[in-house]
Design an enzyme around this catalytic site. Structure first.
Site, short mmCIF file in Angstrom:
data_model
loop_
_atom_site.label_atom_id
_atom_site.label_comp_id
_atom_site.label_asym_id
_atom_site.label_seq_id
_atom_site.Cartn_x
_atom_site.Cartn_y
_atom_site.Cartn_z
N ARG A 238 12.25 66.17 44.38
CA ARG A 238 12.46 67.54 43.93
C ARG A 238 12.48 68.48 45.15
NH1 ARG A 238 12.63 69.51 39.15
NH2 ARG A 238 12.75 67.33 38.59
N ASP B 205 26.95 76.68 45.52
CA ASP B 205 25.70 76.06 45.11
C ASP B 205 26.06 74.75 44.40
OD1 ASP B 205 23.45 75.21 43.78
OD2 ASP B 205 22.94 77.16 42.92
N TYR C 5 0.34 70.41 58.06
CA TYR C 5 0.97 71.72 58.22
C TYR C 5 1.96 71.68 59.37
CZ TYR C 5 -0.18 75.52 55.15
OH TYR C 5 -0.20 76.35 54.07
N LYS D 111 18.99 66.03 41.79
CA LYS D 111 19.89 65.82 40.65
C LYS D 111 20.79 64.61 40.95
CE LYS D 111 19.19 70.59 39.29
NZ LYS D 111 19.74 71.95 39.09
N THR E 214 20.22 71.23 45.39
CA THR E 214 18.95 70.56 45.14
C THR E 214 19.10 69.16 45.71
OG1 THR E 214 19.72 69.66 43.04
CG2 THR E 214 18.57 71.77 42.95
N GLU F 198 4.44 74.63 60.10
CA GLU F 198 5.26 75.84 60.08
C GLU F 198 6.15 75.88 61.32
OE1 GLU F 198 2.66 79.21 59.71
OE2 GLU F 198 2.41 78.91 57.54
C1 PLP Z 1 19.17 73.16 39.19
C2 PLP Z 1 19.91 74.27 39.84
C3 PLP Z 1 19.28 75.13 40.76
C4 PLP Z 1 17.81 75.23 40.97
O1 PLP Z 1 17.07 74.20 41.20
P1 PLP Z 1 15.46 74.23 41.15
O2 PLP Z 1 15.14 73.13 42.09
O3 PLP Z 1 15.10 73.99 39.73
O4 PLP Z 1 15.00 75.56 41.64
C5 PLP Z 1 20.06 76.07 41.41
N1 PLP Z 1 21.37 76.18 41.16
C6 PLP Z 1 22.00 75.40 40.27
C7 PLP Z 1 23.46 75.60 40.04
C8 PLP Z 1 21.29 74.43 39.56
O5 PLP Z 1 21.91 73.69 38.65
#
Ligand code: PLP
Length: 417
Positions: free
Chosen positions: A236, A201, A55, A230, A227, A57
């Site tokens: 993750r 994003d 933990y 990807k 993220t 925090e």
């Molecule tokens: C994949 C994705 C997310 C979210 O990712 P998670 O880890 O699945 O919550 C947010 N924004 C965009 C544009 C994405 O492609």
């Protein structure tokens, strides 16, 4: 020292067996879901380590728990590497996922009921960009922009007009299914000239951004989220980057605003992934992702397929099935390709007349196969298989022929080990 598969096999054969089958599945299919990748064994080792027990925090040096000597250093390292990678002023590496990374920005910049502008889900946006039954759509008044019907590229004039009409506090850009470059300079200019902040994003294109292969939002956007799993090829998870002046608001939005303790094992795995992405080999990898996507796109077009926006300048394409076969849905195409060992997802197209569960498109990406070492010639071969499968009318002989060929290719290119 680290989580031991041998131990799991003995103590819980049921869970072990399922994980082993999943590993076998990953080894034996051509993974072309644009949001997936295969991490390095180093990332897996950190993610499967004893850090899951801890933990922590708070932030490094300011924790609510004892025993944080090591996790402090690990998180500090993750932060420093992320700053080196993206050149951002500030980053919080604790968001559990991409959706959480966006939540942190909304909590830091909006009040419930405030208006924000983001890309429509059917035009390539994401659930966390204001989808009605997502927390974002429930808490805030999201208005959406989209692509132009003729070019299927972002309608920047519409963004500007909507910003003037609705006076949003925040404009969100970035997408999950958009095959073209996004002009962050233009969007930031629209936001700032209309009194709004801007969030980019880059969940999908982060690997391209940090290697200079996609326009960079960091210099011009107030907030940048991503993220880490990807194109970035880490564990993750999510990250929220911002300008210095927003540091306090972002940190307190993450904790205690929306999360408790960070996932220390994942923070460590993020540090490992950032370290990998800082190496020159990672840029070579991302360049190959683009070359592969191009080769795939060209070969599909030569087989008579249509691509949304006519092509791609990133790691993914959106196949528009309608001109190829008006009766074939995205759902049916996903199934047929899956039977042949090619894993993709159905996807709505802009202005799609079908429902999301059917859809008229398929999204295909090259990050995972490029990690396995596949090159342009393999992409052309895959385009061939896609054509065979989608014109097969479900013919078992065609499907099993393709399946044995995809299987053979998978055997030649093992997962990273
Ligand atoms: C994949 C994705 C997310 C979210 O990712 P998670 O880890 O699945 O919550 C947010 N924004 C965009 C544009 C994405 O492609």
């Amino acid at each position: 020292m680290f989580g031991s598969p041998g131990y799991l096999e003995k103590s819980d054969p049921e869970v072990y067996g399922l994980i082993a089958r999943e590993e076998n599945r990953q080894q034996n299919v051509l993974e072309m879901i644009a949001s997936e990748n295969h991490t390095s064994p180093a990332v897996l080792a950190a993610a499967g380590s004893c850090l899951t027990n801890k933990y922590a925090e708070g932030l490094p040096g300011k924790r609510y728990y004892g025993g944080c000597e090591q996790v402090d250093q690990i998180e500090t390292l993750a932060i420093q590497r992320c700053k080196d990678l993206f050149g951002c002023d500030h980053v919080n590496v604790q968001p559990h996922s991409g959706a959480q990374a966006n939540m942190a920005v909304y909590f830091a910049s909006l009040q419930a009921g405030d208006t924000a502008l983001a890309m429509d889900l059917a035009h390539g946006g994401h659930l966390s960009h204001g989808f009605k039954i997502n927390f974002s759509g429930k808490l805030y008044n999201f208005v959406s922009y989209g692509v132009k019907e003729d070019t299927q590229t972002i309608d920047y004039d519409q963004v500007n007009a909507l910003a003037k009409a609705h006076k949003p506090k925040l404009i969100v850009c970035g997408a999950s299914a958009y095959p073209r470059k996004i002009d962050f300079d233009k969007l930031a200019e629209i936001a700032h000239s209309n009194g709004a902040k801007i969030l980019a994003d880059i969940a999908h294109v982060a690997g391209l951004v940090c290697t200079g292969l996609h326009p960079d939002p960091i210099p011009v956007c107030d907030y940048v989220t991503s993220t880490t799993h990807k194109t970035l090829r880490g564990p993750r998870g999510g990250i929220t980057m911002c300008k210095d002046e927003n540091t306090r608001a972002i940190n307190s939005a993450v904790f205690p605003g929306m999360q408790g303790g960070p996932l220390c094992h994942i923070v460590a795995a993020k540090a490992v992934a950032f370290g990998e992405a800082l190496k020159p080999e990672f840029k070579t990898y991302m360049e190959q992702v683009l070359k592969n996507c191009n080769a795939l796109a060209e070969e599909l077009v030569s087989k008579g397929f249509s691509l949304c926006s006519g092509g791609s300048d990133n790691h993914l394409i959106l196949l528009d099935l309608r001109p190829y076969d008006a009766n074939l849905t995205g759902a049916q195409a996903e199934d047929l390709l899956g039977l042949g060992g090619i894993v993709v997802n159905k996807n709505l197209l802009p202005f799609d007349t079908r429902k999301a569960m059917d859809a008229s498109g398929v999204r295909i990406g090259t990050p995972a196969l490029t990690t396995r070492g596949l090159k342009e010639d393999h992409m052309r071969q895959i385009a061939n298989w896609i054509d065979k499968l989608l014109s097969s009318q479900g013919d078992q002989k065609v499907i099993s022929q393709v399946r044995s060929e995809t299987q053979e290719l998978c055997q030649q290119f093992p997962l990273p080990a």
